[in-house]
Design a protein around this motif. Structure first.
Motif, PDB file in Angstrom:
ATOM      1  N   GLU A   9       2.209 -18.598   3.655  1.00  0.00           N
ATOM      2  CA  GLU A   9       1.548 -17.296   3.698  1.00  0.00           C
ATOM      3  C   GLU A   9       1.468 -16.680   2.300  1.00  0.00           C
ATOM      4  O   GLU A   9       2.397 -16.792   1.511  1.00  0.00           O
ATOM      5  N   VAL A  10       0.335 -16.030   2.054  1.00  0.00           N
ATOM      6  CA  VAL A  10       0.121 -15.330   0.790  1.00  0.00           C
ATOM      7  C   VAL A  10      -0.233 -13.892   1.145  1.00  0.00           C
ATOM      8  O   VAL A  10      -1.250 -13.634   1.775  1.00  0.00           O
ATOM      9  N   TRP A  11       0.637 -12.972   0.757  1.00  0.00           N
ATOM     10  CA  TRP A  11       0.437 -11.559   1.061  1.00  0.00           C
ATOM     11  C   TRP A  11       0.392 -10.763  -0.229  1.00  0.00           C
ATOM     12  O   TRP A  11       1.074 -11.064  -1.206  1.00  0.00           O
ATOM     13  N   ILE A  12      -0.409  -9.703  -0.196  1.00  0.00           N
ATOM     14  CA  ILE A  12      -0.425  -8.731  -1.289  1.00  0.00           C
ATOM     15  C   ILE A  12      -0.422  -7.345  -0.649  1.00  0.00           C
ATOM     16  O   ILE A  12      -0.709  -7.201   0.541  1.00  0.00           O
ATOM     17  N   ALA A  13      -0.121  -6.338  -1.428  1.00  0.00           N
ATOM     18  CA  ALA A  13      -0.135  -4.973  -0.915  1.00  0.00           C
ATOM     19  C   ALA A  13      -1.095  -4.133  -1.740  1.00  0.00           C
ATOM     20  O   ALA A  13      -1.280  -4.357  -2.941  1.00  0.00           O
ATOM     21  N   TYR A  14      -1.703  -3.162  -1.066  1.00  0.00           N
ATOM     22  CA  TYR A  14      -2.582  -2.201  -1.727  1.00  0.00           C
ATOM     23  C   TYR A  14      -2.438  -0.873  -0.998  1.00  0.00           C
ATOM     24  O   TYR A  14      -2.587  -0.813   0.226  1.00  0.00           O
ATOM     25  N   LYS A  15      -2.095   0.165  -1.746  1.00  0.00           N
ATOM     26  CA  LYS A  15      -1.884   1.502  -1.196  1.00  0.00           C
ATOM     27  C   LYS A  15      -0.932   1.486  -0.005  1.00  0.00           C
ATOM     28  O   LYS A  15      -1.144   2.137   1.009  1.00  0.00           O
ATOM     29  N   GLY A  16       0.134   0.711  -0.127  1.00  0.00           N
ATOM     30  CA  GLY A  16       1.176   0.691   0.885  1.00  0.00           C
ATOM     31  C   GLY A  16       0.914  -0.206   2.083  1.00  0.00           C
ATOM     32  O   GLY A  16       1.776  -0.366   2.932  1.00  0.00           O
ATOM     33  N   ILE A  17      -0.256  -0.806   2.167  1.00  0.00           N
ATOM     34  CA  ILE A  17      -0.602  -1.703   3.264  1.00  0.00           C
ATOM     35  C   ILE A  17      -0.485  -3.140   2.770  1.00  0.00           C
ATOM     36  O   ILE A  17      -0.966  -3.483   1.685  1.00  0.00           O
ATOM     37  N   GLY A  62       1.269  -5.327   7.751  1.00  0.00           N
ATOM     38  CA  GLY A  62       2.422  -4.443   7.689  1.00  0.00           C
ATOM     39  C   GLY A  62       2.246  -3.331   6.671  1.00  0.00           C
ATOM     40  O   GLY A  62       1.173  -3.182   6.082  1.00  0.00           O
ATOM     41  N   LYS A  63       3.311  -2.566   6.498  1.00  0.00           N
ATOM     42  CA  LYS A  63       3.332  -1.470   5.538  1.00  0.00           C
ATOM     43  C   LYS A  63       4.560  -1.619   4.666  1.00  0.00           C
ATOM     44  O   LYS A  63       5.606  -2.087   5.122  1.00  0.00           O
ATOM     45  N   LEU A  64       4.418  -1.221   3.417  1.00  0.00           N
ATOM     46  CA  LEU A  64       5.567  -1.219   2.514  1.00  0.00           C
ATOM     47  C   LEU A  64       6.513  -0.089   2.905  1.00  0.00           C
ATOM     48  O   LEU A  64       6.072   1.002   3.265  1.00  0.00           O
ATOM     49  N   ALA A  65       7.786  -0.360   2.819  1.00  0.00           N
ATOM     50  CA  ALA A  65       8.787   0.682   3.065  1.00  0.00           C
ATOM     51  C   ALA A  65       8.808   1.625   1.872  1.00  0.00           C
ATOM     52  O   ALA A  65       8.651   1.169   0.730  1.00  0.00           O
ATOM     53  N   PRO A  66       8.982   2.911   2.114  1.00  0.00           N
ATOM     54  CA  PRO A  66       9.059   3.844   0.985  1.00  0.00           C
ATOM     55  C   PRO A  66      10.284   3.549   0.122  1.00  0.00           C
ATOM     56  O   PRO A  66      11.311   3.098   0.608  1.00  0.00           O
ATOM     57  N   LEU A  67      10.141   3.779  -1.161  1.00  0.00           N
ATOM     58  CA  LEU A  67      11.264   3.596  -2.083  1.00  0.00           C
ATOM     59  C   LEU A  67      12.286   4.697  -1.863  1.00  0.00           C
ATOM     60  O   LEU A  67      11.922   5.858  -1.638  1.00  0.00           O
ATOM     61  N   PRO A  68      13.565   4.371  -1.939  1.00  0.00           N
ATOM     62  CA  PRO A  68      14.595   5.410  -1.792  1.00  0.00           C
ATOM     63  C   PRO A  68      14.547   6.364  -2.971  1.00  0.00           C
ATOM     64  O   PRO A  68      14.229   5.977  -4.085  1.00  0.00           O
ATOM     65  N   ASN A  69      14.903   7.601  -2.706  1.00  0.00           N
ATOM     66  CA  ASN A  69      14.916   8.626  -3.777  1.00  0.00           C
ATOM     67  C   ASN A  69      16.130   8.488  -4.641  1.00  0.00           C
ATOM     68  O   ASN A  69      17.144   8.083  -4.378  1.00  0.00           O
TER      69      ASN A  69
END
Length: 69
Positions: A9-17, A62-69
């Motif tokens: 599998e080859v995945w990339i993310a754009y704007k959190g997706i 999927g969606k990227l998890a938000p970065l911790p503060n």
């Protein structure tokens, strides 16, 4: 995230997706010109010869998890 090296599998993310670009010949082996799969490419789109509509042809997985503060 899948980078085409550890699995097929080859995945990339754009704007959190996260998008599956496995079937794209342009992402063979997890790279597309100077861009590498397995990462968020949001900031790199400005240098691309296409706009964000290119992601319309790929399945969102999927969606990227938000970065911790």
């Amino acid at each position: 995230m899948r980078n085409g090296q550890d699995r097929e599998e080859v995945w990339i993310a754009y704007k959190g997706i996260i998008y599956d670009v496995t079937k794209s010949k342009l992402w063979r082996d997890g790279k597309h010109y100077e861009h590498w799969a397995g990462q968020d490419l949001t900031e790199e789109l400005a240098d691309a010869p296409h706009n964000e509509n290119v992601f319309d042809k790929f399945k969102a997985v999927g969606k990227l998890a938000p970065l911790p503060n």
